[in-house]
Scaffold this motif. Structure first.
Motif, PDB file in Angstrom:
ATOM      1  N   VAL A  61       0.819  -1.215   0.000  1.00 40.01           N
ATOM      2  CA  VAL A  61       0.000   0.000   0.000  1.00 40.01           C
ATOM      3  C   VAL A  61       0.850   1.261   0.000  1.00 40.01           C
ATOM      4  CG1 VAL A  61      -1.936  -1.128   1.125  1.00 40.01           C
ATOM      5  CG2 VAL A  61      -0.203  -0.014   2.540  1.00 40.01           C
ATOM      6  N   LEU A  62       2.150   1.105  -0.260  1.00 38.73           N
ATOM      7  CA  LEU A  62       3.055   2.252  -0.343  1.00 38.73           C
ATOM      8  C   LEU A  62       3.693   2.288  -1.728  1.00 38.73           C
ATOM      9  CD1 LEU A  62       4.835   2.193   3.157  1.00 38.73           C
ATOM     10  CD2 LEU A  62       3.012   3.719   2.393  1.00 38.73           C
ATOM     11  N   PRO A  63       4.201   3.449  -2.160  1.00 36.00           N
ATOM     12  CA  PRO A  63       4.808   3.545  -3.491  1.00 36.00           C
ATOM     13  C   PRO A  63       6.173   2.873  -3.542  1.00 36.00           C
ATOM     14  CG  PRO A  63       5.066   5.619  -2.313  1.00 36.00           C
ATOM     15  CD  PRO A  63       4.187   4.753  -1.456  1.00 36.00           C
ATOM     16  N   GLY A  64       6.611   2.591  -4.763  1.00 37.64           N
ATOM     17  CA  GLY A  64       7.963   2.088  -4.962  1.00 37.64           C
ATOM     18  C   GLY A  64       8.023   0.588  -5.177  1.00 37.64           C
ATOM     19  N   PRO A  65       9.252   0.047  -5.333  1.00 29.53           N
ATOM     20  CA  PRO A  65       9.445  -1.389  -5.569  1.00 29.53           C
ATOM     21  C   PRO A  65       9.111  -2.203  -4.328  1.00 29.53           C
ATOM     22  CG  PRO A  65      11.567  -0.283  -5.309  1.00 29.53           C
ATOM     23  CD  PRO A  65      10.520   0.798  -5.324  1.00 29.53           C
ATOM     24  N   VAL A  66       8.165  -3.126  -4.446  1.00 24.16           N
ATOM     25  CA  VAL A  66       7.652  -3.842  -3.275  1.00 24.16           C
ATOM     26  C   VAL A  66       8.732  -4.673  -2.597  1.00 24.16           C
ATOM     27  CG1 VAL A  66       5.988  -5.574  -2.491  1.00 24.16           C
ATOM     28  CG2 VAL A  66       5.310  -3.870  -4.191  1.00 24.16           C
ATOM     29  N   ALA A  67       9.473  -5.493  -3.365  1.00 24.32           N
ATOM     30  CA  ALA A  67      10.478  -6.369  -2.761  1.00 24.32           C
ATOM     31  C   ALA A  67      11.561  -5.557  -2.050  1.00 24.32           C
ATOM     32  CB  ALA A  67      11.097  -7.263  -3.831  1.00 24.32           C
TER      33      ALA A  67
END
Length: 405
Positions: A61-67
């Motif tokens: 639920v936050l921006p950017g690359p998940v891993a």
């Protein structure tokens, strides 16, 4: 995990562990997360499954690359801000070094026929990979006709309206649509607290402020000459461009492809469509996060420093947001408003991914080798669940062979 065990986990352990994971985790988000779990949960027993799942929930639920954000969360939970910084650097370092090597070869040898044929084979395979990812996400995330409509409208909007602002408009409008269509009353927030980092919040931010002051003292005498330098100003543009994209996009690696294409290719004209597709391919055939394609783009337009600045910009700002928001994890992921908004955003994002496959696919030459490679690659991905890590370089080799016929 008790406090004593967490204190015994060293920064050296975090660096070496994530350096190893970043060197062997081909395939992007879930592949990297699975290696993290195998190494740190099953083998080393330094964390539990719950920590990984909480990290994924927050990163989703936050921006950017998940891993990458999950790695930042684990490092922060174990050793505070120093642990987060060490973990973030270690996970991206192997892929950064590899992409620099590949980009150097690309710049120096892209004029050779075999090299061009290799990338001519990769183009349709990249389009097939993106379609395969979008189909898989569609099957899991799109549940009703309203989400289907959002997905289709998002895809068509990006195909016919070439603008960076249209992507932001789609995300904002789809979030609003999700809220209006799927909102439910708040049912309360889960009362399970996130484990506190082993360092206090005060000490963590003192470390961060101290590091910032130290870098400022070192660089301050050089600033007048640097700021007046045109190369510095271009690097600054690269930083704000990539950090702006990473901080406004949700959903993981493939989500950034259509927006990055709108900005880099259509807006700033830093790369051609073919060069952009090659950059995405580079991100696919290197280990670690898929966002590392930014390093290839940075290298292509501004050499090593461009690659470094683009890498820092694409990864570290959202990583910082991840660390900061970890204190509010339960309220974020259990919010009825956020849940409803994402029911609208997810199908829109999937439509954006389909549109990226269309744009990249049509940039490939209309020849029988291209059509054959695309069809075989799509069949292998959707029917046989083949790994893109092997499929993309094999498609490049097929391009070399087929264009000799």
């Amino acid at each position: 995990m008790n406090m004593q065990n967490r204190k015994s986990i060293s920064l050296t352990y975090l660096f070496l562990t994530f350096l190893k994971i970043g060197s062997i985790s081909w395939g992007g988000f879930m592949a990297l997360i699975s290696v993290v779990r195998t190494q740190m949960v099953d083998k080393d027993k330094t964390i539990k499954d719950e920590l990984v799942l909480d990290g994924i929930s927050l990163a989703s639920v936050l921006p950017g690359p998940v891993a990458f954000n999950v790695v930042a969360y684990i490092g922060y939970t174990l050793r505070g801000i120093p642990g987060a910084l060490v973990s973030m650097v270690a996970i991206v370092l192997p892929s950064f070094l590899m992409i620099i090597l590949l980009a150097s070869l690309y710049v120096n040898y892209s004029h050779i026929d075999s090299f061009r044929h290799f990338f001519a084979g990769i183009l349709p395979a990249v389009a097939a990979v993106i379609i395969g990812v979008a189909v898989g996400m569609f099957q899991k995330q799109v549940k009703d006709w309203k989400q289907i409509a959002i997905c289709v409208l998002s895809c068509l909007s990006l195909i016919f309206l070439h603008s960076f602002w249209i992507t932001l408009f789609i995300i904002a409008l789809s979030a609003l649509a999700g809220y209006l269509l799927y909102r439910m009353p708040e049912v309360g927030v889960r009362a399970v607290a996130v484990e506190s980092p082993s360092f206090s919040l005060k000490r963590n931010w003192l470390f961060f402020v101290g590091l910032t002051l130290l870098l400022t003292l070192i660089l301050f005498p050089l600033l007048p000459g640097i700021v007046a330098n045109e190369r510095y100003q271009f690097l600054q543009t690269i930083f704000f461009t990539f950090s702006g994209m990473s901080l406004t996009l949700f959903g993981g690696g493939y989500v950034i492809i259509p927006t990055m294409q709108q900005v880099i290719v259509d807006g700033l004209h830093w790369l051609t469509v073919n060069e952009f597709a090659d950059a995405i391919a580079m991100g696919q055939i290197t280990p670690g996060p898929i966002f590392i394609s930014a390093a290839f783009i940075g290298f292509r337009i501004a050499g090593f420093w461009g690659a470094l600045v683009a890498t820092v910009a694409i990864f570290f700002p959202p990583g910082g947001v991840m660390v900061f928001m970890s204190h509010f994890m339960n309220r974020i992921k259990d919010s009825a408003v956020i849940t409803a908004a994402f029911k609208g955003m997810r199908p829109a994002i999937i439509g954006m991914i389909f549109s990226a496959a269309w744009t990249i696919g049509k940039s490939a030459p209309l020849t029988w080798p291209t059509g054959l490679i695309f069809a075989v690659a799509l069949l292998m991905l959707i029917r046989f669940k083949s790994n893109a890590v092997y499929l993309i370089p094999l498609s490049g080799l097929a391009g070399i062979l087929l264009y000799q016929i």
